[in-house]
Design a protein around this motif. Structure first.
Motif, PDB file in Angstrom:
ATOM      1  N   MET A   1       0.844  -1.188   0.000  1.00 54.02           N
ATOM      2  CA  MET A   1       0.000   0.000   0.000  1.00 54.02           C
ATOM      3  C   MET A   1       0.886   1.246   0.000  1.00 54.02           C
ATOM      4  SD  MET A   1      -3.183   0.964   2.492  1.00 54.02           S
ATOM      5  CE  MET A   1      -2.298   0.846   4.037  1.00 54.02           C
ATOM      6  N   LYS A   2       0.588   2.163  -0.884  1.00 54.31           N
ATOM      7  CA  LYS A   2       1.373   3.385  -0.990  1.00 54.31           C
ATOM      8  C   LYS A   2       0.548   4.564  -0.476  1.00 54.31           C
ATOM      9  CE  LYS A   2       2.712   4.906  -5.101  1.00 54.31           C
ATOM     10  NZ  LYS A   2       3.520   5.007  -6.338  1.00 54.31           N
ATOM     11  N   VAL A   3       1.147   5.332   0.431  1.00 49.48           N
ATOM     12  CA  VAL A   3       0.441   6.410   1.123  1.00 49.48           C
ATOM     13  C   VAL A   3       1.187   7.724   0.930  1.00 49.48           C
ATOM     14  CG1 VAL A   3      -0.347   7.248   3.375  1.00 49.48           C
ATOM     15  CG2 VAL A   3      -0.450   4.805   2.848  1.00 49.48           C
ATOM     16  N   LEU A   4       0.438   8.789   0.695  1.00 49.44           N
ATOM     17  CA  LEU A   4       1.009  10.125   0.639  1.00 49.44           C
ATOM     18  C   LEU A   4       0.736  10.836   1.958  1.00 49.44           C
ATOM     19  CD1 LEU A   4       2.360  12.455  -0.925  1.00 49.44           C
ATOM     20  CD2 LEU A   4       0.061  13.140  -1.681  1.00 49.44           C
ATOM     21  N   LEU A   5       1.796  11.271   2.624  1.00 52.08           N
ATOM     22  CA  LEU A   5       1.682  12.032   3.865  1.00 52.08           C
ATOM     23  C   LEU A   5       1.911  13.501   3.559  1.00 52.08           C
ATOM     24  CD1 LEU A   5       1.532  12.389   6.960  1.00 52.08           C
ATOM     25  CD2 LEU A   5       3.982  11.846   7.034  1.00 52.08           C
ATOM     26  N   VAL A   6       0.935  14.337   3.888  1.00 57.55           N
ATOM     27  CA  VAL A   6       1.021  15.784   3.666  1.00 57.55           C
ATOM     28  C   VAL A   6       1.071  16.434   5.041  1.00 57.55           C
ATOM     29  CG1 VAL A   6       0.067  17.759   2.426  1.00 57.55           C
ATOM     30  CG2 VAL A   6      -0.449  15.435   1.640  1.00 57.55           C
ATOM     31  N   GLU A   7       2.277  16.759   5.491  1.00 57.55           N
ATOM     32  CA  GLU A   7       2.495  17.234   6.866  1.00 57.55           C
ATOM     33  C   GLU A   7       3.729  18.109   6.898  1.00 57.55           C
ATOM     34  OE1 GLU A   7       2.585  18.383  10.300  1.00 57.55           O
ATOM     35  OE2 GLU A   7       0.984  16.864  10.116  1.00 57.55           O
ATOM     36  N   ASP A   8       3.607  19.311   7.498  1.00 59.55           N
ATOM     37  CA  ASP A   8       4.722  20.251   7.494  1.00 59.55           C
ATOM     38  C   ASP A   8       5.562  20.204   8.768  1.00 59.55           C
ATOM     39  OD1 ASP A   8       2.522  21.405   8.918  1.00 59.55           O
ATOM     40  OD2 ASP A   8       3.536  23.342   8.816  1.00 59.55           O
ATOM     41  N   ASP A   9       5.168  19.388   9.749  1.00 58.22           N
ATOM     42  CA  ASP A   9       5.949  19.241  10.976  1.00 58.22           C
ATOM     43  C   ASP A   9       6.980  18.134  10.751  1.00 58.22           C
ATOM     44  OD1 ASP A   9       6.950  18.392  13.473  1.00 58.22           O
ATOM     45  OD2 ASP A   9       5.138  19.051  14.511  1.00 58.22           O
ATOM     46  N   PRO A  10       8.293  18.488  10.662  1.00 50.27           N
ATOM     47  CA  PRO A  10       9.314  17.478  10.330  1.00 50.27           C
ATOM     48  C   PRO A  10       9.371  16.325  11.322  1.00 50.27           C
ATOM     49  CG  PRO A  10      10.201  19.701  10.115  1.00 50.27           C
ATOM     50  CD  PRO A  10       8.872  19.831  10.798  1.00 50.27           C
ATOM     51  N   ALA A  11       9.262  16.631  12.618  1.00 52.71           N
ATOM     52  CA  ALA A  11       9.357  15.584  13.639  1.00 52.71           C
ATOM     53  C   ALA A  11       8.176  14.619  13.537  1.00 52.71           C
ATOM     54  CB  ALA A  11       9.430  16.201  15.028  1.00 52.71           C
ATOM     55  N   LEU A  12       6.989  15.179  13.353  1.00 48.41           N
ATOM     56  CA  LEU A  12       5.800  14.344  13.234  1.00 48.41           C
ATOM     57  C   LEU A  12       5.851  13.504  11.960  1.00 48.41           C
ATOM     58  CD1 LEU A  12       3.045  13.448  14.187  1.00 48.41           C
ATOM     59  CD2 LEU A  12       2.055  15.496  13.146  1.00 48.41           C
ATOM     60  N   LEU A 158       1.560  -9.268  -1.799  1.00 43.37           N
ATOM     61  CA  LEU A 158       0.424 -10.086  -1.393  1.00 43.37           C
ATOM     62  C   LEU A 158      -0.691  -9.234  -0.809  1.00 43.37           C
ATOM     63  CD1 LEU A 158      -0.846 -12.870  -0.990  1.00 43.37           C
ATOM     64  CD2 LEU A 158       0.271 -12.962   1.258  1.00 43.37           C
ATOM     65  N   ALA A 159      -0.323  -8.227  -0.021  1.00 41.77           N
ATOM     66  CA  ALA A 159      -1.336  -7.354   0.583  1.00 41.77           C
ATOM     67  C   ALA A 159      -2.205  -6.698  -0.484  1.00 41.77           C
ATOM     68  CB  ALA A 159      -0.662  -6.295   1.448  1.00 41.77           C
ATOM     69  N   TYR A 160      -1.566  -6.235  -1.554  1.00 42.96           N
ATOM     70  CA  TYR A 160      -2.346  -5.564  -2.592  1.00 42.96           C
ATOM     71  C   TYR A 160      -3.249  -6.564  -3.309  1.00 42.96           C
ATOM     72  CZ  TYR A 160      -3.726  -2.035  -5.884  1.00 42.96           C
ATOM     73  OH  TYR A 160      -4.496  -1.153  -6.610  1.00 42.96           O
ATOM     74  N   LEU A 174       0.200  -2.976 -10.136  1.00 44.40           N
ATOM     75  CA  LEU A 174       1.087  -3.429  -9.064  1.00 44.40           C
ATOM     76  C   LEU A 174       2.316  -2.529  -8.963  1.00 44.40           C
ATOM     77  CD1 LEU A 174       1.001  -7.306  -9.554  1.00 44.40           C
ATOM     78  CD2 LEU A 174       0.081  -6.021  -7.617  1.00 44.40           C
ATOM     79  N   ALA A 175       2.881  -2.163 -10.118  1.00 41.56           N
ATOM     80  CA  ALA A 175       4.067  -1.305 -10.114  1.00 41.56           C
ATOM     81  C   ALA A 175       3.764   0.033  -9.466  1.00 41.56           C
ATOM     82  CB  ALA A 175       4.575  -1.103 -11.539  1.00 41.56           C
ATOM     83  N   GLU A 176       2.575   0.571  -9.705  1.00 44.53           N
ATOM     84  CA  GLU A 176       2.214   1.885  -9.176  1.00 44.53           C
ATOM     85  C   GLU A 176       1.949   1.861  -7.677  1.00 44.53           C
ATOM     86  OE1 GLU A 176      -1.181   2.829 -11.543  1.00 44.53           O
ATOM     87  OE2 GLU A 176      -0.022   3.940 -13.025  1.00 44.53           O
TER      88      GLU A 176
END
Length: 223
Positions: A1-12, A158-160, A174-176
């Motif tokens: 699973m591919k996830v995009l994280l949009v977050e400006d706090d570097p530590a978080l 396998l998860a996908y 699958l590649a994407e």
């Protein structure tokens, strides 16, 4: 699973990135709403984790535009705003779920997994295809009750297939969704990893549809 994280706090962002990586997910990160908008429209993601308080604007603005343009991927909103009016605005913009800062990273993972499962039509955290069981929370795999040891890449593959079952999944899909966009494999690499999965799960559990792709099947013939 591919996830995009949009977050400006570097530590978080770093803490979430480590947690997602440890859970076997692929993570891409940006701190900008504009860049997130570009990535969502040009790359394939299974979900987005979206902070509302971004340096270049309110995340709900981009979320509302995605929904207006028919982008239906699950979006989990992160925010430090605790008022109900702010939460309502996020849901009205098209959020699927909401987590208020500060939070436990485990909660984000549980909610994220639930969103992706439900998008694929799975309500239970354990996806079963015949005697094969994939636990979306722990990432563990069992076959007829016996644990199966997989590499990280085999587990993502396998998860996908498990989430998509019984749908046929093309090599390009699958590649994407399973591989980092900077290291997308050719079809031969995918074929090799499918072969390795078949050796561990039973050859007949992963069906090849010529010219279409692969699908996970329920069969009594596999060991």
């Amino acid at each position: 699973m591919k996830v995009l994280l949009v977050e400006d706090d570097p530590a978080l962002a770093e803490a979430l990135g480590e947690a997602l990586g440890d859970a076997g997910l692929l993570l891409e990160h940006t701190a900008s709403g504009d860049e997130a908008d570009f990535l969502v429209r040009t790359e394939a993601y299974d979900a987005v984790i979206l902070d509302l308080g971004l340096p270049d604007g309110d995340g709900s603005r981009w979320l509302a535009e995605w929904r207006e343009d028919g982008l239906e991927l699950p979006v989990l909103v992160l925010t430090a705003r605790t008022r109900w009016a702010d939460k309502a605005a996020g849901f009205s913009a098209g959020a699927d779920d909401y987590v208020t800062k500060p939070f436990e990273t485990a909660e984000v993972l549980f909610r994220l997994h639930a969103l992706v499962r439900r998008r694929h039509g799975h309500a239970h955290p354990v996806i079963r295809v015949g005697e094969l069981a994939f636990d979306t929370h722990s990432g563990s795999v069992t076959l007829a009750g016996r644990p199966v040891s997989l590499t990280a890449q085999e587990s993502r593959l396998l998860a996908y297939l498990a989430h998509a079952a019984p749908r046929v999944v093309s090599r390009s899909e699958l590649a994407e969704h399973v591989y980092d966009r900077d290291h997308e494999p050719d079809s031969n690499v995918i074929d090799v990893q499918i072969s390795r999965l078949r050796r561990k799960l039973g050859a007949s559990r992963i069906e090849t549809r010529r010219g279409q792709g692969y699908r996970l099947v329920d069969t009594d013939d596999a060991p």
